[in-house]
Design a protein around this motif. Structure first.
Motif, PDB file in Angstrom:
ATOM      1  N   GLU A  62       0.840  -1.195   0.000  1.00 13.11           N
ATOM      2  CA  GLU A  62       0.000   0.000   0.000  1.00 13.11           C
ATOM      3  C   GLU A  62       0.872   1.241   0.000  1.00 13.11           C
ATOM      4  N   ALA A  63       1.952   1.201   0.796  1.00 12.72           N
ATOM      5  CA  ALA A  63       2.876   2.337   0.822  1.00 12.72           C
ATOM      6  C   ALA A  63       3.519   2.531  -0.545  1.00 12.72           C
ATOM      7  N   ALA A  68       3.935   5.542  -5.605  1.00 10.84           N
ATOM      8  CA  ALA A  68       3.878   5.585  -7.069  1.00 10.84           C
ATOM      9  C   ALA A  68       2.887   6.640  -7.538  1.00 10.84           C
ATOM     10  N   LEU A  69       1.694   6.671  -6.917  1.00  8.86           N
ATOM     11  CA  LEU A  69       0.676   7.660  -7.321  1.00  8.86           C
ATOM     12  C   LEU A  69       1.166   9.073  -7.090  1.00  8.86           C
ATOM     13  N   MET A  70       1.641   9.337  -5.857  1.00  8.72           N
ATOM     14  CA  MET A  70       2.027  10.704  -5.499  1.00  8.72           C
ATOM     15  C   MET A  70       3.261  11.161  -6.272  1.00  8.72           C
ATOM     16  N   GLY A  71       4.192  10.237  -6.519  1.00 10.95           N
ATOM     17  CA  GLY A  71       5.384  10.599  -7.269  1.00 10.95           C
ATOM     18  C   GLY A  71       5.045  10.986  -8.696  1.00 10.95           C
ATOM     19  N   PHE A  72       4.138  10.234  -9.325  1.00 11.78           N
ATOM     20  CA  PHE A  72       3.749  10.577 -10.698  1.00 11.78           C
ATOM     21  C   PHE A  72       3.058  11.934 -10.729  1.00 11.78           C
ATOM     22  N   ILE A  73       2.175  12.170  -9.756  1.00 15.18           N
ATOM     23  CA  ILE A  73       1.474  13.459  -9.734  1.00 15.18           C
ATOM     24  C   ILE A  73       2.473  14.598  -9.516  1.00 15.18           C
ATOM     25  N   GLY A  74       3.477  14.361  -8.658  1.00 11.35           N
ATOM     26  CA  GLY A  74       4.481  15.390  -8.428  1.00 11.35           C
ATOM     27  C   GLY A  74       5.292  15.696  -9.673  1.00 11.35           C
ATOM     28  N   THR A  75       5.691  14.641 -10.391  1.00  8.60           N
ATOM     29  CA  THR A  75       6.456  14.861 -11.629  1.00  8.60           C
ATOM     30  C   THR A  75       5.640  15.644 -12.644  1.00  8.60           C
ATOM     31  N   VAL A  76       4.371  15.246 -12.806  1.00 11.48           N
ATOM     32  CA  VAL A  76       3.519  15.936 -13.781  1.00 11.48           C
ATOM     33  C   VAL A  76       3.311  17.387 -13.374  1.00 11.48           C
ATOM     34  N   ALA A  77       3.128  17.636 -12.072  1.00 10.88           N
ATOM     35  CA  ALA A  77       2.897  19.010 -11.627  1.00 10.88           C
ATOM     36  C   ALA A  77       4.125  19.873 -11.854  1.00 10.88           C
ATOM     37  N   LEU A  78       5.316  19.338 -11.537  1.00 12.22           N
ATOM     38  CA  LEU A  78       6.531  20.130 -11.740  1.00 12.22           C
ATOM     39  C   LEU A  78       6.767  20.411 -13.215  1.00 12.22           C
ATOM     40  N   CYS A  79       6.532  19.396 -14.077  1.00 13.15           N
ATOM     41  CA  CYS A  79       6.728  19.601 -15.514  1.00 13.15           C
ATOM     42  C   CYS A  79       5.732  20.620 -16.053  1.00 13.15           C
ATOM     43  N   LYS A  80       4.482  20.528 -15.597  1.00  9.58           N
ATOM     44  CA  LYS A  80       3.476  21.485 -16.063  1.00  9.58           C
ATOM     45  C   LYS A  80       3.833  22.893 -15.617  1.00  9.58           C
ATOM     46  N   TYR A  81       4.390  23.004 -14.413  1.00  9.62           N
ATOM     47  CA  TYR A  81       4.762  24.329 -13.939  1.00  9.62           C
ATOM     48  C   TYR A  81       5.868  24.915 -14.806  1.00  9.62           C
ATOM     49  N   LEU A  82       6.856  24.082 -15.161  1.00 11.34           N
ATOM     50  CA  LEU A  82       7.934  24.600 -16.005  1.00 11.34           C
ATOM     51  C   LEU A  82       7.459  24.864 -17.422  1.00 11.34           C
TER      52      LEU A  82
ATOM     53  N   LEU B  69      -0.838  -4.448  -9.672  1.00 12.89           N
ATOM     54  CA  LEU B  69      -1.411  -3.099  -9.694  1.00 12.89           C
ATOM     55  C   LEU B  69      -0.294  -2.056  -9.824  1.00 12.89           C
ATOM     56  N   ILE B  70       0.736  -2.204  -8.977  1.00  9.94           N
ATOM     57  CA  ILE B  70       1.855  -1.257  -9.028  1.00  9.94           C
ATOM     58  C   ILE B  70       2.580  -1.366 -10.366  1.00  9.94           C
ATOM     59  N   THR B  71       2.770  -2.606 -10.851  1.00  9.86           N
ATOM     60  CA  THR B  71       3.471  -2.800 -12.132  1.00  9.86           C
ATOM     61  C   THR B  71       2.732  -2.121 -13.265  1.00  9.86           C
ATOM     62  N   ILE B  72       1.420  -2.337 -13.335  1.00 10.15           N
ATOM     63  CA  ILE B  72       0.642  -1.738 -14.418  1.00 10.15           C
ATOM     64  C   ILE B  72       0.676  -0.227 -14.310  1.00 10.15           C
ATOM     65  N   PHE B  73       0.553   0.287 -13.086  1.00  9.84           N
ATOM     66  CA  PHE B  73       0.582   1.736 -12.905  1.00  9.84           C
ATOM     67  C   PHE B  73       1.919   2.311 -13.357  1.00  9.84           C
ATOM     68  N   LEU B  74       3.023   1.648 -12.962  1.00 15.88           N
ATOM     69  CA  LEU B  74       4.340   2.164 -13.360  1.00 15.88           C
ATOM     70  C   LEU B  74       4.530   2.062 -14.869  1.00 15.88           C
ATOM     71  N   LEU B  75       4.049   0.964 -15.469  1.00 18.11           N
ATOM     72  CA  LEU B  75       4.213   0.810 -16.918  1.00 18.11           C
ATOM     73  C   LEU B  75       3.418   1.859 -17.678  1.00 18.11           C
ATOM     74  N   ILE B  76       2.287   2.295 -17.106  1.00 13.94           N
ATOM     75  CA  ILE B  76       1.510   3.333 -17.786  1.00 13.94           C
ATOM     76  C   ILE B  76       2.156   4.695 -17.582  1.00 13.94           C
ATOM     77  N   THR B  77       2.608   4.989 -16.360  1.00 15.85           N
ATOM     78  CA  THR B  77       3.026   6.357 -16.062  1.00 15.85           C
ATOM     79  C   THR B  77       4.449   6.675 -16.482  1.00 15.85           C
ATOM     80  N   ALA B  78       5.329   5.670 -16.613  1.00 15.47           N
ATOM     81  CA  ALA B  78       6.731   5.983 -16.938  1.00 15.47           C
ATOM     82  C   ALA B  78       6.880   6.683 -18.292  1.00 15.47           C
ATOM     83  N   PRO B  79       6.243   6.211 -19.379  1.00 13.70           N
ATOM     84  CA  PRO B  79       6.386   6.945 -20.643  1.00 13.70           C
ATOM     85  C   PRO B  79       5.764   8.334 -20.600  1.00 13.70           C
TER      86      PRO B  79
END
Lengths: 89, 146
Positions: A62-63, A68-82, B69-79
């Motif tokens: 779960e952690a 993974a969710l929060m990191g992706f959102i952070g990357t997208v937010a920083l890129c959008k800001y730039l 779940l984590i694998t699919i999420f990472l595979l979608i978000t990395a590109p």
């Protein structure tokens, strides 16, 4: 054998975290630092999964999923800001 | 046998994660640096998560599916994040190791003939790299091509 390989893997991933932290401190431009942060959260997911196998506990997923969710959102937010000078237009 | 397979998957994942971060440190350019960690995401963390899924499926009472779940999420978000980072680097005009395209090659091609423009540009750069004097002599077949 599994315990030894997990320890080797933890050492390797810790070295990877140190190297991406070096890039985060050093990186000449802002996108380099964003890329270093992206790599840092991915390495953190790897460390959490390894700890989950090492301790035999399924609590870590779960952690890892939240990171993974929060990191992706952070990357997208920083890129959008730039890119746009604003995050939510 | 299962333990051997799990150790192999874990070591593969850890080595790929390490190589990804090594690429982040060693490569010279933002655009080439982008290449390393994306591979670390898909291959490294992917095989670590598969190892974890196999381990907890063998240990626990039922099949463990959190990891996929984590694998699919990472595979979608990395590109997606890699694409956004490349777009940001292009927007900020970061210095690249690649040579800039010549203006003549772009003007000759026009918007409809991007492929041929790129081909002539590549031919021009290789010709000038080998022999600067022979570039003029070799421009005639290029023009007939485009």
């Amino acid at each position: 054998m599994l315990a030894i390989s997990i320890q080797i893997a933890l050492a390797l991933v810790t070295a990877a975290v140190a190297m991406s932290f070096w890039r985060l401190l050093r990186g000449p431009d802002a996108p380099d630092r964003i890329l270093a942060l992206d790599t840092l959260y991915i390495n953190t997911i790897a460390i959490l999964v390894l700890f989950g196998i090492h301790l035999g506990s399924a609590l870590f997923f779960e952690a890892a999923l939240l990171i993974a969710l929060m990191g992706f959102i952070g990357t997208v937010a920083l890129c959008k800001y730039l890119l746009r000078g604003d995050i939510i237009e | 046998m299962l333990e051997f397979f799990l150790s192999f998957l874990i070591l593969t994942g850890a080595i790929f994660t390490f190589i990804g971060s090594l690429g982040l440190v060693r490569l010279k350019d933002m655009y080439t640096r982008l290449h390393g960690p994306t591979k670390a995401t898909t291959l490294g963390v992917g095989s670590l998560l598969i190892a974890s899924a196999i381990y907890f499926s063998a240990q626990g009472p039922s099949i463990s599916l959190h990891e996929f779940l984590i694998t699919i999420f990472l595979l979608i978000t990395a590109p997606v994040s890699a694409h956004l980072l490349a777009k940001t680097a292009l927007h900020l005009n970061l210095t690249s190791l690649a040579e800039k395209p010549e203006k003549d090659a772009i003007d000759q091609g026009g918007p409809d003939e991007v492929d041929t423009a790129e081909e002539t540009e590549k031919a021009d750069t290789t010709d000038t790299a080998v022999k600067p004097e022979a570039a003029e002599a070799l421009q005639a077949p290029d023009q007939t091509k485009s």
